[in-house]
Design a protein around this motif. Structure first.
Motif, mmCIF file in Angstrom:
data_model
loop_
_atom_site.group_PDB
_atom_site.id
_atom_site.type_symbol
_atom_site.label_atom_id
_atom_site.label_comp_id
_atom_site.label_asym_id
_atom_site.label_seq_id
_atom_site.Cartn_x
_atom_site.Cartn_y
_atom_site.Cartn_z
ATOM 1 N N SER A 76 0.248 7.685 -0.682
ATOM 2 C CA SER A 76 -0.522 8.609 -1.011
ATOM 3 C C SER A 76 -1.954 8.080 -1.191
ATOM 4 O O SER A 76 -2.982 8.574 -1.076
ATOM 5 C CB SER A 76 -0.084 8.667 -2.473
ATOM 6 O OG SER A 76 -0.035 7.649 -3.443
ATOM 7 N N GLU A 77 -2.116 6.613 -1.467
ATOM 8 C CA GLU A 77 -3.399 5.885 -1.368
ATOM 9 C C GLU A 77 -4.209 6.211 0.088
ATOM 10 O O GLU A 77 -5.417 6.401 0.074
ATOM 11 C CB GLU A 77 -3.211 4.476 -1.688
ATOM 12 C CG GLU A 77 -2.920 4.035 -3.187
ATOM 13 C CD GLU A 77 -2.579 2.603 -3.088
ATOM 14 O OE1 GLU A 77 -3.028 2.220 -4.351
ATOM 15 O OE2 GLU A 77 -2.008 2.015 -2.395
ATOM 16 N N THR A 135 0.804 -1.080 0.135
ATOM 17 C CA THR A 135 -0.015 0.055 -0.022
ATOM 18 C C THR A 135 1.049 1.224 -0.147
ATOM 19 O O THR A 135 1.868 1.342 0.849
ATOM 20 C CB THR A 135 -0.957 0.093 1.346
ATOM 21 O OG1 THR A 135 -1.542 -1.254 1.437
ATOM 22 C CG2 THR A 135 -1.950 1.016 1.188
ATOM 23 N N THR A 136 0.409 2.171 -0.832
ATOM 24 C CA THR A 136 1.383 3.226 -0.850
ATOM 25 C C THR A 136 0.755 4.460 0.146
ATOM 26 O O THR A 136 -0.599 4.473 0.462
ATOM 27 C CB THR A 136 1.294 3.988 -2.183
ATOM 28 O OG1 THR A 136 0.085 4.518 -2.610
ATOM 29 C CG2 THR A 136 1.786 2.962 -3.405
ATOM 30 N N HIS A 153 -13.019 2.342 -0.777
ATOM 31 C CA HIS A 153 -12.617 1.496 -0.119
ATOM 32 C C HIS A 153 -12.248 0.349 -0.212
ATOM 33 O O HIS A 153 -11.126 -0.394 -0.004
ATOM 34 C CB HIS A 153 -13.516 1.624 1.485
ATOM 35 C CG HIS A 153 -13.119 0.438 2.411
ATOM 36 N ND1 HIS A 153 -11.719 0.178 3.078
ATOM 37 C CD2 HIS A 153 -13.869 -0.574 2.917
ATOM 38 C CE1 HIS A 153 -11.987 -0.618 3.759
ATOM 39 N NE2 HIS A 153 -12.983 -1.511 3.543
ATOM 40 N N ALA A 208 -6.863 -3.784 -4.196
ATOM 41 C CA ALA A 208 -5.767 -3.404 -4.883
ATOM 42 C C ALA A 208 -4.598 -3.971 -4.209
ATOM 43 O O ALA A 208 -3.628 -4.729 -4.762
ATOM 44 C CB ALA A 208 -5.196 -1.783 -4.875
ATOM 45 N N ARG A 248 -5.599 9.837 0.474
ATOM 46 C CA ARG A 248 -6.628 10.063 -0.311
ATOM 47 C C ARG A 248 -7.789 9.203 -0.097
ATOM 48 O O ARG A 248 -9.057 9.478 -0.795
ATOM 49 C CB ARG A 248 -6.344 10.286 -1.809
ATOM 50 C CG ARG A 248 -6.003 9.208 -2.418
ATOM 51 C CD ARG A 248 -5.832 9.185 -3.967
ATOM 52 N NE ARG A 248 -5.311 7.789 -4.591
ATOM 53 C CZ ARG A 248 -4.133 7.750 -5.093
ATOM 54 N NH1 ARG A 248 -3.121 8.532 -4.798
ATOM 55 N NH2 ARG A 248 -3.967 6.450 -5.682
ATOM 56 N N ASN A 249 -7.603 8.282 0.847
ATOM 57 C CA ASN A 249 -8.840 7.436 1.020
ATOM 58 C C ASN A 249 -10.014 8.040 1.541
ATOM 59 O O ASN A 249 -9.973 8.719 2.563
ATOM 60 C CB ASN A 249 -8.591 6.409 1.913
ATOM 61 C CG ASN A 249 -9.517 5.051 1.980
ATOM 62 O OD1 ASN A 249 -10.469 5.192 2.745
ATOM 63 N ND2 ASN A 249 -9.470 4.151 0.934
ATOM 64 N N GLU A 308 -11.941 -0.948 -3.304
ATOM 65 C CA GLU A 308 -11.027 -0.907 -4.237
ATOM 66 C C GLU A 308 -9.541 -1.131 -3.536
ATOM 67 O O GLU A 308 -8.625 -1.700 -4.135
ATOM 68 C CB GLU A 308 -11.150 -0.047 -5.121
ATOM 69 C CG GLU A 308 -10.083 0.088 -6.075
ATOM 70 C CD GLU A 308 -10.227 -1.055 -6.891
ATOM 71 O OE1 GLU A 308 -9.008 -1.606 -7.172
ATOM 72 O OE2 GLU A 308 -11.312 -1.624 -7.380
ATOM 73 N N GLN A 309 -9.401 -0.334 -2.255
ATOM 74 C CA GLN A 309 -8.196 -0.722 -1.819
ATOM 75 C C GLN A 309 -7.745 -2.102 -1.223
ATOM 76 O O GLN A 309 -6.757 -2.597 -1.497
ATOM 77 C CB GLN A 309 -8.148 0.249 -0.445
ATOM 78 C CG GLN A 309 -6.931 0.348 0.183
ATOM 79 C CD GLN A 309 -5.904 1.270 -0.438
ATOM 80 O OE1 GLN A 309 -5.917 2.261 -0.754
ATOM 81 N NE2 GLN A 309 -4.998 0.504 -0.812
#
Length: 367
Positions: A136-137, A133-134, A188, A194, A140-141, A190-191
């Motif tokens: 930035s992700e 997980t980055t 959420h 991912a 911006r969640n 989609e996280q």
């Protein structure tokens, strides 16, 4: 190796369903093939469940359970401390949640109910998921942004920032492939998808290590609280499932409406009135338009009488069942113990599978 990890990682990999590229699952397919899916959903134990929870999510969970979809309900106690310091009421809230679940129709023989903190494998799984997980992700969640805004604090704790990954670990640890959500929660989910894809791509060697979950869009309505704002435990603007009939009547009488006497269903122009109509409709298996026609020119007072009667009538058997359950001091403990006993081996097998894919499986000769 302990009994909780007796299932081999390679066996679990081979049994995983093929991941779907589609984030949305088709309800018709879920109902036609319930065994292909596994639901993971849950709640933070931060207070009593209310009418909005019941109409929005609890009924959906019971329907999926009754349709034969294997279902896991996590009581996410660790997630309470993402935005709260006082944990003195967590144990009491957990008991209230379980009683509400059972009263509303959750069957612990068919639905696994477990407490997050009693399954430590979830926390261990979170570490490799964080590596995928980055920053930035996380920043911006929408879930993180909304929780920070709700808390009113400019400081973001580490657990709050990683909240979406924590939830991904909940889902993936028990092999959850289906998560009932509203449309605003898709980012959420989609996280979770991912991080599952990245683990597969980096370490799977062509095999599925973690199955990206799909969303089942719920038909949950957007209900307003008695003050005209979004119904929420923290805002104290909701009718608790365990409220008495007199308390329900008092809360409905105090609900915000408008000055127009003739009652119509218009969610845009008359959101407060329309939300009350929707509540009555959902509790009586009618449409909001039918309820509006019944009230007609009776005004807000007549509407509130209809809503009060509809809610109390619908919740009466649920409340009676809850009072019955409250008389058994062991019922909550037994449900949670059984749930943890079922959830831990599944989570341990998932963790073992991830460790094997990462090359972190060691024979240390430990009992």
């Amino acid at each position: 190796m302990t009994s909780t990890t007796a299932i081999t990682a390679s066996t679990i990999i081979a049994s995983q369903p093929a991941p779907s590229d589609a984030i949305l699952a088709e309800r018709a397919d879920v109902l036609a093939h319930p065994g292909r899916y596994r639901v993971l959903t849950g709640d933070r134990p931060t207070g009593a469940l209310h009418l909005g929870h019941y109409l929005g999510t609890l009924r959906e969970r019971v329907r999926l359970q009754d349709a034969g979809v294997p279902t896991y309900l996590v009581i996410a106690d660790y997630q309470v401390i993402t935005d709260r310091v006082d944990t003195s009421e967590v144990a009491a809230s957990i008991r209230e949640l379980v009683l509400d679940y059972l009263a509303c129709g959750i069957d612990p023989a068919r639905t696994t109910v477990f407490v997050h903190s009693a399954v430590p494998e979830i926390g261990q799984l979170m570490l490799p998921l964080l590596s995928a997980t980055t920053l930035s992700e996380l920043r911006r969640n929408p879930t993180v942004k909304a929780e920070v805004a709700e808390s009113g604090s400019s400081a973001i704790g580490g657990l709050m920032l990683t909240y979406p990954v924590h939830q991904a670990a909940d889902i993936l640890s028990v092999g959850g492939t289906l998560v009932p959500v509203g449309g605003d929660q898709l980012p959420h989910l989609e996280q979770s998808r991912a991080v599952a894809r990245r683990i597969n791509e980096r370490y799977g060697a062509g095999q599925v290590v973690l199955t990206p979950p799909q969303a089942l869009l719920t038909e949950a309505p957007r209900l307003l609280g008695t003050d005209g704002r979004k119904m929420s435990k923290s805002r104290r603007n909701a009718i608790d499932l365990g409220a008495s009939e007199d308390e329900t009547a008092r809360l409905v009488r105090g609900a915000v409406t408008d000055s127009l006497r003739h009652i119509t269903y218009d969610p845009v122009a008359r959101p407060e009135v329309s939300s009350l109509l929707l509540v009555a409709a959902l509790c009586t298996d009618r449409t909001p338009l039918e309820v509006a026609d019944e009230v007609g020119g009776g005004g807000a007072s007549a509407l509130k009488v209809v809503v009060t009667e509809a809610v109390n009538e619908h919740l009466r058997p649920i409340r009676a069942r809850r009072r019955e359950l409250e008389r058994d001091p062991a019922v909550v403990r037994d449900v949670l113990r059984s749930g943890v006993e079922r959830a831990r081996p599944v989570a341990a097998a998932t963790l073992a599978r991830v460790h094997e894919a990462l090359g972190l499986s060691y024979d240390l000769g430990l009992a």
